[in-house]
Write an enzyme that holds these catalytic residues in place. Structure first.
Site, PDB file in Angstrom:
ATOM      1  N   ARG A 186      46.192  20.395  38.720  1.00 25.58           N
ATOM      2  CA  ARG A 186      47.730  21.452  37.742  1.00 25.58           C
ATOM      3  C   ARG A 186      47.990  20.513  37.205  1.00 25.58           C
ATOM      4  O   ARG A 186      48.793  20.850  37.096  1.00 25.58           O
ATOM      5  CB  ARG A 186      48.189  21.717  39.342  1.00 25.58           C
ATOM      6  CG  ARG A 186      47.233  23.170  39.479  1.00 25.58           C
ATOM      7  CD  ARG A 186      47.705  24.669  40.092  1.00 25.58           C
ATOM      8  NE  ARG A 186      47.870  25.680  40.536  1.00 25.58           N
ATOM      9  CZ  ARG A 186      47.450  27.089  41.120  1.00 25.58           C
ATOM     10  NH1 ARG A 186      47.449  26.642  42.308  1.00 25.58           N
ATOM     11  NH2 ARG A 186      47.075  27.565  40.592  1.00 25.58           N
TER      12      ARG A 186
ATOM     13  N   LYS B 190      39.281  41.187  46.547  1.00 24.93           N
ATOM     14  CA  LYS B 190      39.351  41.999  46.969  1.00 24.93           C
ATOM     15  C   LYS B 190      40.140  43.370  45.759  1.00 24.93           C
ATOM     16  O   LYS B 190      40.061  42.606  44.938  1.00 24.93           O
ATOM     17  CB  LYS B 190      40.660  41.918  47.624  1.00 24.93           C
ATOM     18  CG  LYS B 190      40.866  41.632  49.364  1.00 24.93           C
ATOM     19  CD  LYS B 190      42.795  41.239  49.512  1.00 24.93           C
ATOM     20  CE  LYS B 190      42.748  41.651  51.198  1.00 24.93           C
ATOM     21  NZ  LYS B 190      43.074  41.012  51.502  1.00 24.93           N
TER      22      LYS B 190
ATOM     23  N   GLY C 258      41.692  31.208  41.171  1.00 22.46           N
ATOM     24  CA  GLY C 258      41.132  29.906  41.919  1.00 22.46           C
ATOM     25  C   GLY C 258      39.419  29.353  42.315  1.00 22.46           C
ATOM     26  O   GLY C 258      39.190  28.546  41.885  1.00 22.46           O
TER      27      GLY C 258
ATOM     28  N   GLY D  82      46.955  35.067  40.498  1.00 18.41           N
ATOM     29  CA  GLY D  82      47.322  36.688  40.741  1.00 18.41           C
ATOM     30  C   GLY D  82      48.334  36.526  39.623  1.00 18.41           C
ATOM     31  O   GLY D  82      48.527  37.458  39.650  1.00 18.41           O
TER      32      GLY D  82
HETATM   33  P1  ADP Z   1      39.496  34.328  42.719  1.00 16.47           P
HETATM   34  O1  ADP Z   1      40.486  33.505  43.564  1.00 16.47           O
HETATM   35  O2  ADP Z   1      38.715  33.759  41.436  1.00 16.47           O
HETATM   36  O3  ADP Z   1      40.430  36.009  42.049  1.00 16.47           O
HETATM   37  P2  ADP Z   1      38.587  35.979  44.873  1.00 16.47           P
HETATM   38  O4  ADP Z   1      40.005  35.536  46.073  1.00 16.47           O
HETATM   39  O5  ADP Z   1      39.069  37.505  44.021  1.00 16.47           O
HETATM   40  O6  ADP Z   1      38.374  34.884  43.568  1.00 16.47           O
HETATM   41  O7  ADP Z   1      36.891  36.197  45.577  1.00 16.47           O
HETATM   42  C1  ADP Z   1      36.728  34.626  46.126  1.00 16.47           C
HETATM   43  C2  ADP Z   1      35.638  34.957  46.743  1.00 16.47           C
HETATM   44  O8  ADP Z   1      35.147  36.201  46.975  1.00 16.47           O
HETATM   45  C3  ADP Z   1      35.247  33.826  47.066  1.00 16.47           C
HETATM   46  O9  ADP Z   1      34.919  33.071  47.989  1.00 16.47           O
HETATM   47  C4  ADP Z   1      33.960  34.517  47.287  1.00 16.47           C
HETATM   48  O10 ADP Z   1      32.464  33.612  48.627  1.00 16.47           O
HETATM   49  C5  ADP Z   1      33.578  35.541  47.579  1.00 16.47           C
HETATM   50  N1  ADP Z   1      32.625  36.351  46.859  1.00 16.47           N
HETATM   51  C6  ADP Z   1      32.254  37.196  46.466  1.00 16.47           C
HETATM   52  N2  ADP Z   1      31.417  38.382  46.109  1.00 16.47           N
HETATM   53  C7  ADP Z   1      31.276  38.274  47.558  1.00 16.47           C
HETATM   54  C8  ADP Z   1      29.741  38.626  48.409  1.00 16.47           C
HETATM   55  N3  ADP Z   1      29.801  39.638  47.729  1.00 16.47           N
HETATM   56  N4  ADP Z   1      29.920  38.834  49.931  1.00 16.47           N
HETATM   57  C9  ADP Z   1      30.924  37.861  50.141  1.00 16.47           C
HETATM   58  N5  ADP Z   1      32.282  37.216  49.707  1.00 16.47           N
HETATM   59  C10 ADP Z   1      32.044  37.136  48.182  1.00 16.47           C
HETATM   60 MG    MG Z   2      40.934  33.427  45.738  1.00 13.85          MG
END
Ligand code: ADP
Ligand code: MG
Length: 392
Positions: free
Chosen positions: A37, A197, A349, A372
Site C-alpha cells: 500500500r 460473508k 484483502g 470493501g
Molecule cells: P477478501 O478479504 O479477499 O474479500 P473475505 O474477507 O471475503 O475475502 O474472506 C476471506 C476468508 O474466508 C479467508 O480468510 C478464508 O480462510 C475464508 N474462507 C474461505 N472459504 C472458507 C471456507 N470454506 N471455510 C472457512 N473459511 C473460509
Molecule cells: Mg477480508
C-alpha cells in the site's frame, strides 16, 4: 465520467497539499508485514514532491476507535516510507494541535510530514466538520489517493472537501479506470467469487449478473447456496441470515442460471480427516473447506474462455495448507489468462494475499488495493470519498 486528476494542478510550487493515503497495513511488533500500500502511493507522492509542493500525508491504521493506542501508531509506517522514498519524512506524532501546525508551517518546498493515525480522533470517524476544518486549515489543496477507504463517510475523505479544492491521486484514478473496464467488459465475462460473508458479496454478484456470462462460486459463500438447496453442510462456515439474502437477490430476481457451484468439495471431519466429497455427500461432522479437483477443472474451462476476469474472495480456507489448492489454482489460472488474452482484475484483502503466494501478481492486469471499496464501486454505491472528485 470525469475525474479531477492531478494534471489539472498547473502550479504546485510551495502549495501545501493534504494527501490522504491508505497506509492501513498489518504491523506486528512494530514491523510492517507488507508495504504494497505504501509502494502504491509513491507515484502520487513523487508527482507532488517533484513539482515543489509541501506535503502533509495522512492515513489511518487499524481501528483504534478515536482513542490513542500506541500499537496503532503510524511511526513505523513513516520510517518505512522514508526508506522507500530515500528521502526524509517528518513524523508529526499527533494528528492536529499547535506543534503539528508549527511543523507544517516550517515545511519547505518538496518536504513531507506524516500525521499520526487519523482514527486516534473521534472527529475522523464521525465525519465531524470542525475536525475536518482543522485538518484543512493546514493546506491549500486536498488530494485523495485512498481509494480503499473512499466508501466510508469519514472526515479525511468526506467533510474535508467542504474546505479545500479536491483532486484525485494517481492511484485512485488508476483504480477507477480499472474497475470501469469490468463494468463495461469485453465478453465473455467470468466472475469468480468466494470468501466469508454473503452479505458483502451478494449485492455485487447481483450487480455483475447481467453482464457476466458465468459466476463461479466457492468458499464460505458457496456453502450458503448448498444450505439453501437443502444439502447437508455439516459444520461448514455459513451466514445464518443467508436465506434472506439469497431470496432477496437471487430467487426473487431469478438470478440463478449463470451461477455455477462447486461440483466437488474438500471436507474435514472433527478428527482432522480430510477427503474429497460430492457436495451432497457431506456428513454432519464435516466442514467444507475447499473446492475439489473436478471443480478446479470445470472453473479452468470457464476461465480459459474469458475475455474479462474478476476475482474476489478465496475459494477455501487457504491459510491452512490442506485447503489452499483450490484458491491457488484459480489464482494461477487467472494470472495465466490475464494480460493479453483477458483483462484480469483481482481484489480483496485475503484474495490479494493468496495471489501473492503464487508470486504471479504481476501477471494480472489490475490488483486492487481495496476490498470493501472495490465491492462498493462495482456494486454501484455512492462513495463519499469520490464525491466532488469523480462525476459520472
Ligand atoms: P477478501 O478479504 O479477499 O474479500 P473475505 O474477507 O471475503 O475475502 O474472506 C476471506 C476468508 O474466508 C479467508 O480468510 C478464508 O480462510 C475464508 N474462507 C474461505 N472459504 C472458507 C471456507 N470454506 N471455510 C472457512 N473459511 C473460509
Ligand atoms: Mg477480508
Amino acid at each position: 465520467m470525469k475525474i479531477r486528476t492531478l494534471n489539472l494542478l498547473k502550479n504546485l510550487q510551495d502549495k501545501t497539499v493534504f494527501l490522504r493515503v491508505d497506509y492501513n497495513v498489518a504491523v506486528v511488533n512494530g514491523k510492517i508485514q507488507d508495504d504494497y500500500r505504501l509502494r502504491a502511493s509513491l507515484p502520487t507522492i513523487d508527482f507532488l514532491k517533484s513539482r515543489g509542493a509541501r506535503l502533509i500525508i495522512a492515513s489511518h491504521l487499524g481501528d483504534p476507535q478515536g482513542i490513542v493506542k500506541s500499537e496503532y501508531s503510524l511511526k513505523p509506517v513513516a520510517a518505512r516510507l522514508r526508506k522507500l522514498l530515500k528521502s526524509p519524512v517528518k513524523f508529526a506524532g499527533q494528528v492536529t494541535g499547535e506543534r503539528v501546525k508549527k511543523a507544517i508551517l516550517n515545511l519547505r518546498s518538496g518536504e513531507i510530514i506524516m500525521l499520526e493515525n487519523l482514527r486516534f480522533e473521534k472527529g475522523e470517524l464521525e465525519d465531524d466538520e470542525s475536525f475536518a476544518k482543522e485538518l484543512a486549515s493546514f493546506a491549500d489543496i486536498y488530494v485523495n489517493d485512498a481509494f480503499a477507504v473512499s466508501h466510508r463517510r469519514q472526515a479525511s475523505v468526506a467533510a474535508i472537501k467542504k474546505f479545500l479544492p479536491a483532486y484525485s491521486g494517481l492511484l485512485v484514478e488508476q483504480e477507477v479506470r480499472a474497475l470501469n473496464k469490468v463494468l463495461k467488459p469485453k465478453k465473455p465475462l467470468t466472475v469468480v467469487m468466494g470468501g466469508a460473508k454473503i452479505s458483502t458479496k451478494a449485492p455485487l454478484i447481483a450487480k455483475l449478473y447481467s453482464e457476466a456470462d458465468n459466476i463461479l462460486l466457492g468458499g464460505g459463500l458457496a456453502n450458503n447456496f448448498f444450505k439453501y438447496q437443502g444439502k447437508e453442510i455439516g459444520t461448514s462456515l455459513f451466514d445464518k441470515d443467508s436465506a434472506a439474502f439469497l431470496k432477496k437477490y437471487f430467487v426473487r430476481n431469478k438470478l440463478k442460471s449463470k451461477i455455477i457451484l462447486p461440483i466437488d468439495v474438500v471436507v474435514q471431519d472433527k478428527k482432522g480427516r480430510v477427503r474429497v466429497s460430492l457436495p451432497d455427500k457431506v456428513a454432519k461432522n464435516e466442514s467444507i473447506l475447499d473446492i475439489g479437483p473436478a471443480t478446479i477443472g470445470l472453473y479452468a474451462e470457464h476461465i480459459n474462455k474469458a475475455q474479462t476476469l474478476v476475482w474476489n474472495g478465496p475459494l477455501g480456507k487457504f491459510e491452512d495448507n490442506s485447503f489452499k489448492q483450490g484458491t491457488l489454482s484459480v489464482a494461477r489460472l487467472i494470472a495465466a489468462r490475464s494480460k493479453g488474452r483477458a483483462y484480469g482484475l483481482v481484489g480483496g484483502g485475503e484474495t490479494v494475499s493468496a495471489l501473492n503466494l503464487t508470486k504471479m501478481s504481476e501477471y494480472v492486469d489490475w490488483v486492487s488495493t481495496a476490498g470493501g471499496a472495490m465491492l462498493s464501486y462495482l456494486g454501484g454505491e455512492k462513495m463519499p470519498g469520490l464525491e466532488k472528485i469523480i462525476s459520472f
